[in-house]
Scaffold this active site. Structure first.
Site, PDB file in Angstrom:
ATOM      1  N   GLY A 105      -1.295   1.597 -14.439  1.00 24.96           N
ATOM      2  CA  GLY A 105      -0.921   2.400 -13.401  1.00 24.96           C
ATOM      3  C   GLY A 105      -1.931   3.656 -13.594  1.00 24.96           C
ATOM      4  O   GLY A 105      -1.898   4.453 -14.533  1.00 24.96           O
ATOM      5  N   ARG A 146      -4.517  -4.134 -13.870  1.00 25.77           N
ATOM      6  CA  ARG A 146      -3.921  -4.613 -14.616  1.00 25.77           C
ATOM      7  C   ARG A 146      -4.528  -6.013 -14.856  1.00 25.77           C
ATOM      8  O   ARG A 146      -4.701  -6.944 -13.803  1.00 25.77           O
ATOM      9  CB  ARG A 146      -2.581  -4.889 -14.093  1.00 25.77           C
ATOM     10  CG  ARG A 146      -1.816  -3.483 -13.655  1.00 25.77           C
ATOM     11  CD  ARG A 146      -0.225  -3.510 -13.568  1.00 25.77           C
ATOM     12  NE  ARG A 146       0.243  -2.492 -12.879  1.00 25.77           N
ATOM     13  CZ  ARG A 146       0.773  -1.286 -13.372  1.00 25.77           C
ATOM     14  NH1 ARG A 146       0.655  -0.996 -14.719  1.00 25.77           N
ATOM     15  NH2 ARG A 146       1.262  -0.466 -12.590  1.00 25.77           N
ATOM     16  N   SER A 147      -4.823  -6.404 -16.051  1.00 21.26           N
ATOM     17  CA  SER A 147      -5.467  -7.683 -16.214  1.00 21.26           C
ATOM     18  C   SER A 147      -4.639  -8.867 -17.023  1.00 21.26           C
ATOM     19  O   SER A 147      -4.121  -8.657 -17.911  1.00 21.26           O
ATOM     20  CB  SER A 147      -6.575  -7.250 -17.245  1.00 21.26           C
ATOM     21  OG  SER A 147      -7.417  -8.459 -17.778  1.00 21.26           O
ATOM     22  N   ASP A 171       2.304   1.736 -21.962  1.00 22.70           N
ATOM     23  CA  ASP A 171       2.619   0.678 -23.159  1.00 22.70           C
ATOM     24  C   ASP A 171       1.929  -0.588 -22.767  1.00 22.70           C
ATOM     25  O   ASP A 171       1.499  -1.301 -23.783  1.00 22.70           O
ATOM     26  CB  ASP A 171       4.106   0.493 -22.874  1.00 22.70           C
ATOM     27  CG  ASP A 171       4.845   0.010 -21.580  1.00 22.70           C
ATOM     28  OD1 ASP A 171       4.086   0.215 -20.746  1.00 22.70           O
ATOM     29  OD2 ASP A 171       6.066   0.086 -21.764  1.00 22.70           O
ATOM     30  N   GLY A 172       1.625  -1.151 -21.512  1.00 21.76           N
ATOM     31  CA  GLY A 172       0.973  -2.244 -21.500  1.00 21.76           C
ATOM     32  C   GLY A 172      -0.360  -2.349 -22.001  1.00 21.76           C
ATOM     33  O   GLY A 172      -1.237  -3.052 -22.599  1.00 21.76           O
ATOM     34  N   THR A 173      -0.979  -1.022 -21.885  1.00 19.97           N
ATOM     35  CA  THR A 173      -2.452  -1.029 -22.108  1.00 19.97           C
ATOM     36  C   THR A 173      -2.457  -0.944 -23.737  1.00 19.97           C
ATOM     37  O   THR A 173      -3.316  -1.530 -24.384  1.00 19.97           O
ATOM     38  CB  THR A 173      -2.938   0.518 -21.828  1.00 19.97           C
ATOM     39  OG1 THR A 173      -2.770   0.427 -20.294  1.00 19.97           O
ATOM     40  CG2 THR A 173      -4.310   0.886 -22.151  1.00 19.97           C
ATOM     41  N   THR A 184       0.485   7.956 -18.123  1.00 18.03           N
ATOM     42  CA  THR A 184       1.478   7.374 -17.396  1.00 18.03           C
ATOM     43  C   THR A 184       2.413   8.427 -16.854  1.00 18.03           C
ATOM     44  O   THR A 184       2.941   9.331 -17.486  1.00 18.03           O
ATOM     45  CB  THR A 184       2.545   6.059 -17.873  1.00 18.03           C
ATOM     46  OG1 THR A 184       3.233   5.755 -17.129  1.00 18.03           O
ATOM     47  CG2 THR A 184       2.719   6.578 -19.390  1.00 18.03           C
ATOM     48  N   ASP A 202       5.464   7.954 -16.108  1.00 16.82           N
ATOM     49  CA  ASP A 202       6.740   7.470 -16.611  1.00 16.82           C
ATOM     50  C   ASP A 202       7.400   8.471 -17.511  1.00 16.82           C
ATOM     51  O   ASP A 202       8.604   8.313 -17.939  1.00 16.82           O
ATOM     52  CB  ASP A 202       6.905   6.199 -16.858  1.00 16.82           C
ATOM     53  CG  ASP A 202       6.491   5.086 -15.523  1.00 16.82           C
ATOM     54  OD1 ASP A 202       6.480   5.525 -14.500  1.00 16.82           O
ATOM     55  OD2 ASP A 202       5.948   3.791 -15.961  1.00 16.82           O
ATOM     56  N   ASP A 253       7.901   7.406 -20.567  1.00 18.29           N
ATOM     57  CA  ASP A 253       8.483   6.559 -21.154  1.00 18.29           C
ATOM     58  C   ASP A 253       8.036   6.130 -22.667  1.00 18.29           C
ATOM     59  O   ASP A 253       8.710   5.195 -23.244  1.00 18.29           O
ATOM     60  CB  ASP A 253       8.590   5.052 -20.724  1.00 18.29           C
ATOM     61  CG  ASP A 253       7.206   4.516 -20.175  1.00 18.29           C
ATOM     62  OD1 ASP A 253       6.420   5.155 -20.275  1.00 18.29           O
ATOM     63  OD2 ASP A 253       7.366   3.432 -19.548  1.00 18.29           O
ATOM     64  N   ARG A 279      15.732  18.221   1.621  1.00 17.85           N
ATOM     65  CA  ARG A 279      16.826  18.952   1.609  1.00 17.85           C
ATOM     66  C   ARG A 279      16.965  19.693   2.815  1.00 17.85           C
ATOM     67  O   ARG A 279      18.098  19.721   3.531  1.00 17.85           O
ATOM     68  CB  ARG A 279      17.060  19.885   0.418  1.00 17.85           C
ATOM     69  CG  ARG A 279      18.281  20.847   0.455  1.00 17.85           C
ATOM     70  CD  ARG A 279      17.964  21.788  -0.814  1.00 17.85           C
ATOM     71  NE  ARG A 279      18.410  21.208  -2.075  1.00 17.85           N
ATOM     72  CZ  ARG A 279      19.405  20.798  -2.394  1.00 17.85           C
ATOM     73  NH1 ARG A 279      20.495  21.159  -1.609  1.00 17.85           N
ATOM     74  NH2 ARG A 279      19.733  20.180  -3.698  1.00 17.85           N
ATOM     75  N   GLY A 337       9.346   5.162 -12.230  1.00 19.37           N
ATOM     76  CA  GLY A 337       9.456   5.306 -13.582  1.00 19.37           C
ATOM     77  C   GLY A 337       9.715   3.846 -14.311  1.00 19.37           C
ATOM     78  O   GLY A 337       9.944   4.111 -15.488  1.00 19.37           O
ATOM     79  N   ARG A 338       9.678   2.998 -13.739  1.00 18.96           N
ATOM     80  CA  ARG A 338       9.854   1.755 -14.178  1.00 18.96           C
ATOM     81  C   ARG A 338      11.039   1.464 -14.891  1.00 18.96           C
ATOM     82  O   ARG A 338      12.023   1.520 -13.826  1.00 18.96           O
ATOM     83  CB  ARG A 338       8.697   1.238 -15.222  1.00 18.96           C
ATOM     84  CG  ARG A 338       8.386  -0.345 -15.204  1.00 18.96           C
ATOM     85  CD  ARG A 338       7.542  -0.655 -16.199  1.00 18.96           C
ATOM     86  NE  ARG A 338       6.199  -0.215 -15.804  1.00 18.96           N
ATOM     87  CZ  ARG A 338       5.369  -0.679 -14.992  1.00 18.96           C
ATOM     88  NH1 ARG A 338       5.773  -2.012 -14.763  1.00 18.96           N
ATOM     89  NH2 ARG A 338       4.120  -0.715 -14.588  1.00 18.96           N
ATOM     90  N   GLN A 355       3.571   9.435  -5.607  1.00 17.07           N
ATOM     91  CA  GLN A 355       3.883   9.997  -6.715  1.00 17.07           C
ATOM     92  C   GLN A 355       2.887   9.920  -7.913  1.00 17.07           C
ATOM     93  O   GLN A 355       2.855  10.677  -8.884  1.00 17.07           O
ATOM     94  CB  GLN A 355       5.393   9.515  -7.669  1.00 17.07           C
ATOM     95  CG  GLN A 355       6.656   9.727  -6.701  1.00 17.07           C
ATOM     96  CD  GLN A 355       7.790   8.887  -7.085  1.00 17.07           C
ATOM     97  OE1 GLN A 355       8.359   9.043  -8.087  1.00 17.07           O
ATOM     98  NE2 GLN A 355       7.899   7.634  -6.592  1.00 17.07           N
TER      99      GLN A 355
HETATM  100  O1  F6P Z   1       4.001   2.586 -14.572  1.00 19.25           O
HETATM  101  C1  F6P Z   1       3.469   3.568 -13.512  1.00 19.25           C
HETATM  102  C2  F6P Z   1       4.230   2.994 -12.335  1.00 19.25           C
HETATM  103  O2  F6P Z   1       3.808   4.000 -11.233  1.00 19.25           O
HETATM  104  C3  F6P Z   1       5.652   2.880 -12.573  1.00 19.25           C
HETATM  105  O3  F6P Z   1       6.304   3.955 -12.218  1.00 19.25           O
HETATM  106  C4  F6P Z   1       5.760   1.626 -11.376  1.00 19.25           C
HETATM  107  O4  F6P Z   1       7.079   1.023 -11.609  1.00 19.25           O
HETATM  108  C5  F6P Z   1       4.526   1.043 -11.410  1.00 19.25           C
HETATM  109  O5  F6P Z   1       3.782   1.767 -12.052  1.00 19.25           O
HETATM  110  C6  F6P Z   1       4.080   0.517 -10.288  1.00 19.25           C
HETATM  111  O6  F6P Z   1       3.105  -0.395 -10.458  1.00 19.25           O
HETATM  112  P1  F6P Z   1       2.107  -0.945  -9.358  1.00 19.25           P
HETATM  113  O7  F6P Z   1       1.359   0.466  -8.843  1.00 19.25           O
HETATM  114  O8  F6P Z   1       1.262  -1.952 -10.028  1.00 19.25           O
HETATM  115  O9  F6P Z   1       2.857  -1.299  -8.113  1.00 19.25           O
END
Ligand code: F6P
Length: 327
Positions: free
Chosen positions: A15, A76-77, A107-109, A130, A132, A134, A159, A175-176, A259
Site C-alpha cells: 500500500g 502487491r505481487s 510487512d508484506g514487502t 505504511t 498502519d 504496525d 463532529r 490499519g489492517r 487516508q
Molecule cells: O497497509 C495499508 C492499508 O491501507 C491498510 O490500512 C488497509 O487494510 C490496506 O492497506 C488496504 O489495501 P488495498 O489498498 O490493497 O485495498
C-alpha cells in the site's frame, strides 16, 4: 568483509503511503552523494519480475518531496511469493548489474525481501513505509502521521454535522489489524469510544458507555472503529448498537483510501528523509536483511525475525488516556 556495493536499486511496494516520495528522493540523492549508481524499479516486485527498471539521477527526484503517492508506483505481487518469480526478478537485477536493494513498504514487502535475500544473498534493506504503523522496531512508519492527521481532520468535520443533528456516528479507519490510527485519531478527535483489535470491547460494554454519555447529557457521539476487529466493521457494529438504541439517529462513515493520499506532513517528510539516508549508509556498511528504524531518536537496524514476529504494540498509556477522557 562484505563486497563493495556500486549499483543500488530502490522500489516501493504494498500500500502506498504519504512520504514514500520523500524516502525515494533521499535514497537516490544519498546514493549519488556516495558516488553509487541508483536505479528505480517501477511497480514494486511486479516491475522487478518484468525488468521495469531505470537509472535515476538527482533531478529525477526533484519536486517530489511534497507529493503523496509514489512516483515509482506500487503493487502487491503474487508471483514474487514464488521461488520462480524471485528467480526471474534476480535475473533482471543481475542483467543491470544491481548489487543491492532498498525497499520501501510494510510487512508484506519485508517478507518478500527476506525470502529473496535467503535465496540470492544480495544485500537488501527495508524502509518502513505504511500508514498502519504496525511494525515493531521503529516508533513511527512513514505515512502514519499524515494519515492520522487526515483522519482527525475528517473526524472534526463529522463532529460539526453530528452535533447539528444529535447523531451517533461510527467512523471506520484503516490499519489492517492494528489499532494505531484509530487510538490516536480517536484521542485527538475526542471520540466517545474507540474500538481497536488490541483491546476490543463487547457490544454490551459499548452500549453501556454510550448510555452513560446520554445520561450525562451528551447530545451526539463519535465512535472511531479500527478495521480488522472481531466485533466486525463499522456498519455491523452500528447495526447492532442501533437495535439497542433505536431512538438514536445512527450514521456510518468509512474513510477508506482517502487516508492514504495527500501531501505528507513535515514529520513524515523528515522521517522519510532520515530513513532514506540511513538505509543507504546502512547497506554500504554491510547491513543486510534488516529494517531501518528510529526509536527514541536513535537509528536502529532490526533483523527480519525481530520485526515480523508481532505487531507494533499500542502504548498502554494511549489506551488509559482514551478511557479517562471519553466519559
Ligand atoms: O497497509 C495499508 C492499508 O491501507 C491498510 O490500512 C488497509 O487494510 C490496506 O492497506 C488496504 O489495501 P488495498 O489498498 O490493497 O485495498
Amino acid at each position: 568483509m562484505s563486497k563493495e556495493i556500486n549499483n543500488i536499486a530502490v522500489f516501493t511496494s504494498g500500500g502506498d503511503a504519504p512520504g514514500m516520495n520523500a524516502a525515494i528522493r533521499a535514497v537516490v540523492r544519498t546514493s549519488i552523494y556516495y558516488n553509487k549508481k541508483i536505479y528505480g524499479i517501477y511497480r514494486g516486485y511486479e516491475g522487478m519480475i518484468e525488468g521495469d527498471i531505470e537509472e535515476l539521477d538527482a533531478r529525477s527526484v526533484g519536486n517530489i518531496i511534497q507529493r503523496g503517492g509514489t512516483i515509482l508506483k506500487s503493487a502487491r505481487s503474487d508471483e514474487f511469493r514464488t521461488k520462480e518469480g524471485r528467480q526471474k526478478a534476480c535475473d533482471h537485477l543481475k542483467k543491470k548489474g544491481i548489487d543491492a536493494l532498498v525497499a520501501i513498504g510494510g510487512d508484506g514487502t519485508f517478507t518478500g525481501l527476506h525470502n529473496f535475500y535467503l535465496e540470492h544473498k544480495m544485500p537488501v534493506i527495508c524502509i518502513p513505509g505504511t500508514i498502519d504503523n504496525d511494525l515493531p522496531g521503529t516508533d513511527f512508519t512513514i505515512g502514519y502521521d499524515t494519515a492520522t492527521n487526515t483522519v482527525v481532520d475528517a473526524v472534526d468535520k463529522i463532529r460539526d454535522t453530528a452535533l447539528s443533528h444529535n447523531r451517533l456516528f461510527f467512523i471506520e479507519v484503516m490499519g489492517r489489524d492494528s489499532g494505531y490510527i484509530a487510538i490516536n485519531s480517536g484521542i485527538a478527535g475526542g471520540a466517545a469510544a474507540i474500538i481497536i483489535p488490541e483491546d476490543e470491547m463487547t457490544i454490551d460494554q459499548l452500549v453501556a458507555k454510550l448510555d452513560k454519555g446520554v445520561e450525562s447529557k451528551k447530545s451526539s457521539s463519535l465512535v472511531v472503529v479500527a478495521e480488522g476487529g472481531k466485533l466486525g466493521n463499522a456498519l455491523q457494529i452500528a447495526e447492532e448498537v442501533h437495535k439497542r438504541f433505536p431512538y438514536y439517529d445512527t450514521k456510518v462513515t468509512i474513510l477508506g483510501h482517502l487516508q492514504r493520499g495527500g501531501s505528507p506532513t513535515y514529520f513524515d517528510r523528515v522521517l522519510a528523509s532520515k530513513m532514506g539516508v540511513y538505509a543507504v549508509e546502512g547497506i554500504m556498511a554491510g547491513k543486510t536483511d534488516v529494517m531501518v528504524g528510529i526509536q527514541n531518536g536513535i537509528t536502529v537496524y532490526n533483523d527480519f525475525e525481530s520485526t515480523m514476529v508481532k505487531n507494533h504494540e499500542i502504548e498502554p498509556e494511549a489506551l488509559r488516556i482514551s478511557k479517562i477522557l471519553s466519559i
